[in-house]
Design a protein around this motif. Structure first.
Motif, PDB file in Angstrom:
ATOM      1  N   MET A   1       0.845  -1.180   0.000  1.00 40.79           N
ATOM      2  CA  MET A   1       0.000   0.000   0.000  1.00 40.79           C
ATOM      3  C   MET A   1       0.879   1.228   0.000  1.00 40.79           C
ATOM      4  SD  MET A   1      -2.976   0.444   0.047  1.00 40.79           S
ATOM      5  CE  MET A   1      -2.980   2.152  -0.069  1.00 40.79           C
TER       6      MET A   1
ATOM      7  N   ARG B   1       1.505   5.287  -0.090  1.00 37.43           N
ATOM      8  CA  ARG B   1       0.974   6.611   0.131  1.00 37.43           C
ATOM      9  C   ARG B   1       2.093   7.577   0.400  1.00 37.43           C
ATOM     10  NH1 ARG B   1      -3.409   4.667   2.636  1.00 37.43           N
ATOM     11  NH2 ARG B   1      -2.272   2.865   3.118  1.00 37.43           N
TER      12      ARG B   1
ATOM     13  N   TYR C   1       5.046  -4.620  -5.140  1.00 30.46           N
ATOM     14  CA  TYR C   1       4.340  -3.723  -4.214  1.00 30.46           C
ATOM     15  C   TYR C   1       3.335  -2.845  -4.963  1.00 30.46           C
ATOM     16  CZ  TYR C   1       4.215  -0.636  -0.053  1.00 30.46           C
ATOM     17  OH  TYR C   1       3.850   0.090   1.052  1.00 30.46           O
TER      18      TYR C   1
ATOM     19  N   HIS D   1      -9.820   8.410   6.378  1.00 30.58           N
ATOM     20  CA  HIS D   1      -9.589   9.358   7.477  1.00 30.58           C
ATOM     21  C   HIS D   1      -8.879  10.644   7.092  1.00 30.58           C
ATOM     22  CE1 HIS D   1     -11.157   6.479  10.234  1.00 30.58           C
ATOM     23  NE2 HIS D   1     -10.325   5.575   9.793  1.00 30.58           N
TER      24      HIS D   1
ATOM     25  N   TYR E   1      10.500   7.846  -3.382  1.00 31.25           N
ATOM     26  CA  TYR E   1      10.309   6.394  -3.314  1.00 31.25           C
ATOM     27  C   TYR E   1      11.147   5.670  -4.378  1.00 31.25           C
ATOM     28  CZ  TYR E   1       6.255   6.811  -0.115  1.00 31.25           C
ATOM     29  OH  TYR E   1       5.419   7.058   0.954  1.00 31.25           O
TER      30      TYR E   1
ATOM     31  N   PHE F   1       3.015  -8.222   5.044  1.00 34.38           N
ATOM     32  CA  PHE F   1       2.224  -7.029   4.709  1.00 34.38           C
ATOM     33  C   PHE F   1       0.886  -7.427   4.065  1.00 34.38           C
ATOM     34  CE2 PHE F   1       1.365  -4.632   0.747  1.00 34.38           C
ATOM     35  CZ  PHE F   1       1.041  -3.376   1.231  1.00 34.38           C
TER      36      PHE F   1
ATOM     37  N   LYS G   1      -7.379  -8.688   7.879  1.00 39.96           N
ATOM     38  CA  LYS G   1      -8.304  -7.670   8.417  1.00 39.96           C
ATOM     39  C   LYS G   1      -9.445  -7.428   7.445  1.00 39.96           C
ATOM     40  CE  LYS G   1      -7.618  -3.289   8.373  1.00 39.96           C
ATOM     41  NZ  LYS G   1      -7.613  -1.866   8.452  1.00 39.96           N
TER      42      LYS G   1
ATOM     43  N   ARG H   1     -13.356  -8.108   8.252  1.00 36.71           N
ATOM     44  CA  ARG H   1     -14.345  -7.029   8.233  1.00 36.71           C
ATOM     45  C   ARG H   1     -15.438  -7.300   7.188  1.00 36.71           C
ATOM     46  NH1 ARG H   1     -12.872  -1.844  10.637  1.00 36.71           N
ATOM     47  NH2 ARG H   1     -12.743  -2.422  12.835  1.00 36.71           N
TER      48      ARG H   1
ATOM     49  N   LEU I   1     -13.193  -5.876  16.299  1.00 38.33           N
ATOM     50  CA  LEU I   1     -11.743  -5.814  16.119  1.00 38.33           C
ATOM     51  C   LEU I   1     -11.203  -7.240  16.104  1.00 38.33           C
ATOM     52  CD1 LEU I   1     -11.137  -2.871  18.597  1.00 38.33           C
ATOM     53  CD2 LEU I   1     -10.792  -2.790  16.108  1.00 38.33           C
ATOM     54  N   LEU I   2     -10.331  -7.491  15.150  1.00 37.01           N
ATOM     55  CA  LEU I   2      -9.756  -8.822  14.995  1.00 37.01           C
ATOM     56  C   LEU I   2      -8.585  -9.000  15.966  1.00 37.01           C
ATOM     57  CD1 LEU I   2      -9.294 -11.493  13.372  1.00 37.01           C
ATOM     58  CD2 LEU I   2      -8.001 -10.126  11.718  1.00 37.01           C
TER      59      LEU I   2
ATOM     60  N   TRP J   1      -3.054 -10.102  13.504  1.00 37.90           N
ATOM     61  CA  TRP J   1      -3.637  -9.078  14.379  1.00 37.90           C
ATOM     62  C   TRP J   1      -3.720  -9.536  15.831  1.00 37.90           C
ATOM     63  CZ3 TRP J   1      -4.424  -4.272  12.269  1.00 37.90           C
ATOM     64  CH2 TRP J   1      -4.280  -4.220  10.887  1.00 37.90           C
TER      65      TRP J   1
ATOM     66  N   TYR K   1       2.247  -2.957   8.997  1.00 41.88           N
ATOM     67  CA  TYR K   1       3.297  -1.942   8.890  1.00 41.88           C
ATOM     68  C   TYR K   1       4.689  -2.599   8.998  1.00 41.88           C
ATOM     69  CZ  TYR K   1      -0.233   1.749   9.777  1.00 41.88           C
ATOM     70  OH  TYR K   1      -1.311   2.607   9.712  1.00 41.88           O
TER      71      TYR K   1
ATOM     72  N   ASP L   1       5.622  -4.069   5.776  1.00 39.81           N
ATOM     73  CA  ASP L   1       5.971  -2.980   4.866  1.00 39.81           C
ATOM     74  C   ASP L   1       7.410  -2.522   5.130  1.00 39.81           C
ATOM     75  OD1 ASP L   1       5.635  -1.006   3.003  1.00 39.81           O
ATOM     76  OD2 ASP L   1       3.787  -0.226   3.845  1.00 39.81           O
TER      77      ASP L   1
ATOM     78  N   ARG M   1       2.188   6.990  12.190  1.00 43.12           N
ATOM     79  CA  ARG M   1       0.847   6.631  11.716  1.00 43.12           C
ATOM     80  C   ARG M   1       0.167   5.673  12.693  1.00 43.12           C
ATOM     81  NH1 ARG M   1      -0.744   7.203   6.371  1.00 43.12           N
ATOM     82  NH2 ARG M   1      -2.436   5.852   5.717  1.00 43.12           N
TER      83      ARG M   1
ATOM     84  N   TRP N   1     -11.574  -0.452  22.803  1.00 44.69           N
ATOM     85  CA  TRP N   1     -10.198  -0.416  22.299  1.00 44.69           C
ATOM     86  C   TRP N   1      -9.233  -0.838  23.407  1.00 44.69           C
ATOM     87  CZ3 TRP N   1      -7.951  -0.578  17.768  1.00 44.69           C
ATOM     88  CH2 TRP N   1      -6.595  -0.296  17.676  1.00 44.69           C
TER      89      TRP N   1
ATOM     90  N   TYR O   1      -9.042  -4.441  23.540  1.00 46.33           N
ATOM     91  CA  TYR O   1      -8.233  -4.980  22.438  1.00 46.33           C
ATOM     92  C   TYR O   1      -6.737  -4.838  22.742  1.00 46.33           C
ATOM     93  CZ  TYR O   1      -6.045  -5.238  17.806  1.00 46.33           C
ATOM     94  OH  TYR O   1      -5.227  -5.550  16.752  1.00 46.33           O
TER      95      TYR O   1
HETATM   96  P1  NDP Z   1      -4.592  -0.132   8.484  1.00 45.94           P
HETATM   97  O1  NDP Z   1      -4.951  -0.853   7.237  1.00 45.94           O
HETATM   98  O2  NDP Z   1      -3.857  -0.893   9.523  1.00 45.94           O
HETATM   99  O3  NDP Z   1      -5.923   0.464   9.057  1.00 45.94           O
HETATM  100  C1  NDP Z   1      -6.051   0.928  10.361  1.00 45.94           C
HETATM  101  C2  NDP Z   1      -7.514   0.885  10.671  1.00 45.94           C
HETATM  102  O4  NDP Z   1      -7.945  -0.465  10.735  1.00 45.94           O
HETATM  103  C3  NDP Z   1      -7.845   1.466  12.021  1.00 45.94           C
HETATM  104  O5  NDP Z   1      -8.027   2.859  11.931  1.00 45.94           O
HETATM  105  C4  NDP Z   1      -9.152   0.760  12.334  1.00 45.94           C
HETATM  106  O6  NDP Z   1     -10.168   1.371  11.535  1.00 45.94           O
HETATM  107  C5  NDP Z   1      -8.938  -0.620  11.750  1.00 45.94           C
HETATM  108  N1  NDP Z   1      -8.394  -1.570  12.695  1.00 45.94           N
HETATM  109  C6  NDP Z   1      -7.351  -1.399  13.539  1.00 45.94           C
HETATM  110  N2  NDP Z   1      -7.127  -2.519  14.241  1.00 45.94           N
HETATM  111  C7  NDP Z   1      -8.039  -3.416  13.815  1.00 45.94           C
HETATM  112  C8  NDP Z   1      -8.334  -4.769  14.159  1.00 45.94           C
HETATM  113  N3  NDP Z   1      -7.630  -5.411  15.072  1.00 45.94           N
HETATM  114  N4  NDP Z   1      -9.342  -5.388  13.524  1.00 45.94           N
HETATM  115  C9  NDP Z   1     -10.080  -4.748  12.590  1.00 45.94           C
HETATM  116  N5  NDP Z   1      -9.856  -3.474  12.216  1.00 45.94           N
HETATM  117  C10 NDP Z   1      -8.842  -2.819  12.825  1.00 45.94           C
HETATM  118  O7  NDP Z   1      -3.747   1.164   8.202  1.00 45.94           O
HETATM  119  P2  NDP Z   1      -3.352   1.995   6.898  1.00 45.94           P
HETATM  120  O8  NDP Z   1      -4.535   2.365   6.121  1.00 45.94           O
HETATM  121  O9  NDP Z   1      -2.466   3.065   7.420  1.00 45.94           O
HETATM  122  O10 NDP Z   1      -2.400   1.019   6.097  1.00 45.94           O
HETATM  123  C11 NDP Z   1      -2.765   0.082   5.125  1.00 45.94           C
HETATM  124  C12 NDP Z   1      -1.490  -0.438   4.512  1.00 45.94           C
HETATM  125  O11 NDP Z   1      -0.867   0.613   3.765  1.00 45.94           O
HETATM  126  C13 NDP Z   1      -0.455  -0.902   5.520  1.00 45.94           C
HETATM  127  O12 NDP Z   1       0.032  -2.158   5.159  1.00 45.94           O
HETATM  128  C14 NDP Z   1       0.660   0.123   5.424  1.00 45.94           C
HETATM  129  O13 NDP Z   1       1.898  -0.495   5.616  1.00 45.94           O
HETATM  130  C15 NDP Z   1       0.509   0.677   4.037  1.00 45.94           C
HETATM  131  N6  NDP Z   1       0.966   2.065   3.927  1.00 45.94           N
HETATM  132  C16 NDP Z   1       1.948   2.379   3.031  1.00 45.94           C
HETATM  133  C17 NDP Z   1       2.408   3.659   2.901  1.00 45.94           C
HETATM  134  C18 NDP Z   1       3.467   4.008   1.916  1.00 45.94           C
HETATM  135  O14 NDP Z   1       3.709   5.199   1.741  1.00 45.94           O
HETATM  136  N7  NDP Z   1       4.132   3.068   1.288  1.00 45.94           N
HETATM  137  C19 NDP Z   1       1.838   4.746   3.714  1.00 45.94           C
HETATM  138  C20 NDP Z   1       0.808   4.302   4.615  1.00 45.94           C
HETATM  139  C21 NDP Z   1       0.384   3.024   4.707  1.00 45.94           C
HETATM  140  P3  NDP Z   1     -11.724   1.349  11.928  1.00 45.94           P
HETATM  141  O15 NDP Z   1     -12.013   2.747  12.273  1.00 45.94           O
HETATM  142  O16 NDP Z   1     -12.398   0.896  10.664  1.00 45.94           O
HETATM  143  O17 NDP Z   1     -11.912   0.395  13.047  1.00 45.94           O
END
Ligand code: NDP
Length: 482
Positions: free
Chosen positions: A1, A3, A287, A306, A325, A358, A365, A369, A401-402, A407, A415, A418, A450, A466, A469
């Protein structure tokens, strides 16, 4: 992913209801706040981060690219030259190529082509690729209670763009495959112009004609609004979604093309492509392809769910992402490192392992969901922690929450995977210089920050649920350590 997210210390949903009113916006001050997005108020720490990045991020990008162009990718040589008087800023600047007509034409053509692919060509990949989710898909619920629809066609855009690139390299010969490298600095100015233009437009649009006024946020601080964005999901027309387009197209489709151009330049200059360049191209292409294969899933990640669209996404996607990058490939043009086989194998293994963690973590998740927990994680019924939250309209919602699979080991192993992949790209460049390692350092800062900001938000969104969890899964990124 992928960003170009900002490592800014952004606070979560907190503080009194200090949002300013604005043209066309309707907000019920008595309604409870949904737990989305960036802060309603700016603390001094956040403001300092915003000002720092607005002032210095463009220079950081320039410094890295200039160091490669003028100092063979040494990060220290320019500073030492300046400190000892051997060079002056004006000399360095004078040697920097300026924007050219050719670069402006290439960039305009490139962006227009991606816009055309984005809005003009509905997805057909989902019709013949089993398992791929494309076409019209729904995003997550916004704070105002809206569910946006998106045309998911990034994989198709990536494939068409790359097929054209390959056809050009082998048959058509319209342009040299080194075209990107050859115009790298002039293109940087074009990317900056687009980055600033789109961020400024998004700011004005947020005030004057927001796509959804109830999904806007104002802090009363110009710089914070400009950087972190006002509108949640700015759009033009029904389908041109700023977040999805700018993150994916000029940024991520370009990533693999840039690497291919760097590989072509390495061959032109040194007569061959090194195994390190192949590794960087292959690992980063996995990737990138993962991103487009899972573009529908991306609609449910933090960027779309968000973050508001401001300078840090607009400029970040146009400039930071494509320029920083891809530093490994750029470095390898200047330093054609041929790795010993065990080193290359180690890098490949680390890169693939990182990718596996990753992808699997993200997939677990998503599956959990999507099926509301009615699935198997590592062959077992998953452990779910039930939670509730309130959206901006005062509605109460239920979620889960998983706490199984990745998880259950730590709260953000996606992360960690990643970061393992990021380290692999850097290690592919050997140990000669610091510059290619910038990426893993940046990613470590970005993802740690993050993780903290996401947890802050989740804590205020889910409250005691939370806390249950985090008690069940006490570590964030490294089980037993952090
Ligand atoms: P996540 O996909 O981890 O999403 C976090 C959200 O998931 C939380 O806000 C919450 O949202 C929900 N959540 C958290 N814990 C749980 C759980 N245990 N069970 C179910 N839902 C949960 O974060 P990102 O969107 O930041 O990242 C996605 C991917 O993108 C990651 O692999 C990251 O490494 C990658 N990434 C890459 C970047 C880059 O520049 N290369 C930059 C940023 C991210 P809710 O409110 O829905 O509960």
């Amino acid at each position: 992913m992928l960003r170009a997210s900002s490592p800014l210390p952004v606070s979560g949903e907190k503080g009194p209801m200090a949002a300013k009113s604005y043209a066309g916006a309707v907000r019920d001050e008595a309604a409870p706040r949904g737990q989305w997005g960036r802060a309603w108020e700016v603390d001094w720490f956040s403001l300092a981060g915003v000002l720092f990045l607005l002032l210095f991020a463009p220079f950081i990008v320039y410094y890295f690219i200039m160091a490669c162009d003028q100092y063979s990718c040494s990060l220290t040589a320019p500073v030492l030259d300046l400190a000892s008087g051997r060079a002056r800023l004006s000399h360095i600047w004078a040697k920097t190529p300026s924007v050219t007509k050719e670069a402006a034409q290439i960039y305009a053509l490139w962006v227009s082509f991606q816009v055309l692919l984005y809005v003009g060509l509905p997805d057909f990949c989902h019709k013949f690729l089993p398992g791929y989710v494309g076409g019209v898909q729904e995003g997550a619920l916004t704070p105002a209670g809206v569910i946006n629809k998106y045309e998911i066609n990034g994989l198709q855009a990536w494939l068409i763009t790359h097929l054209l690139w390959v056809a050009n390299s082998h048959v058509l010969s319209w342009f040299s495959p080194t075209i990107i490298f050859d115009n790298w600095i002039p293109l940087l100015w074009c990317a900056n112009i687009l980055g600033y233009a789109v961020s400024t437009f998004a700011m004005i649009k947020g005030y004057l004609f927001p796509t959804n006024a109830r999904d806007c946020k104002f802090t009363g601080n110009f710089f914070y609004n400009y950087m972190m964005g006002i509108e949640f999901n700015p759009r033009i027309g029904k389908w041109f979604d700023f977040k999805l387009f700018f993150n994916g197209r000029p940024g991520i489709v370009a990533w693999t093309l840039i690497n291919l151009s760097f590989a072509a330049k390495q061959r032109e200059l040194h007569g061959h492509v090194t195994n390190s360049m192949v590794l960087v191209n292959v690992l980063q292409a996995i990737y990138v392809l993962d991103f487009f294969w899972n573009e529908a899933w991306y609609l449910k990640t933090i960027d779309i769910c968000h973050d508001h669209f401001g300078w840090y996404l607009g400029w970040g996607d146009c400039v930071w992402l494509p320029y920083l990058y891809t530093l490994q490939g750029l470095y390898l043009v200047h330093h054609p490192v041929q790795l010993p086989v065990p080193h290359a194998a180690g890098v490949l293994l680390l890169g693939l392992l990182g990718y596996y963690v990753f992808r699997e973590a993200n997939h677990q998740k998503d599956l959990f969901r999507r099926t509301d927990g009615r699935c198997l994680i590592w062959g077992r019924k998953p452990r779910a922690i039930a939670c509730t939250y309130t959206s901006a309209d005062g509605q109460r919602h239920h979620s889960k929450l998983l706490a199984s699979g990745f998880w259950g080991l730590a709260r953000h192993l996606n992360y960690t995977g990643d970061l393992m992949g990021s380290l692999a790209y850097c290690l592919a460049c050997g140990g000669g210089h610091l510059l290619p390692y910038f990426y893993v350092v940046y990613m470590a800062v970005l993802l740690t920050h993050r993780c903290l900001r996401d947890e802050h938000r989740c804590a205020s969104k889910y409250g005691g649920d939370w806390a249950r969890y985090t008690a069940a899964v006490p570590y964030r990124l490294l089980p037993g350590i952090f």
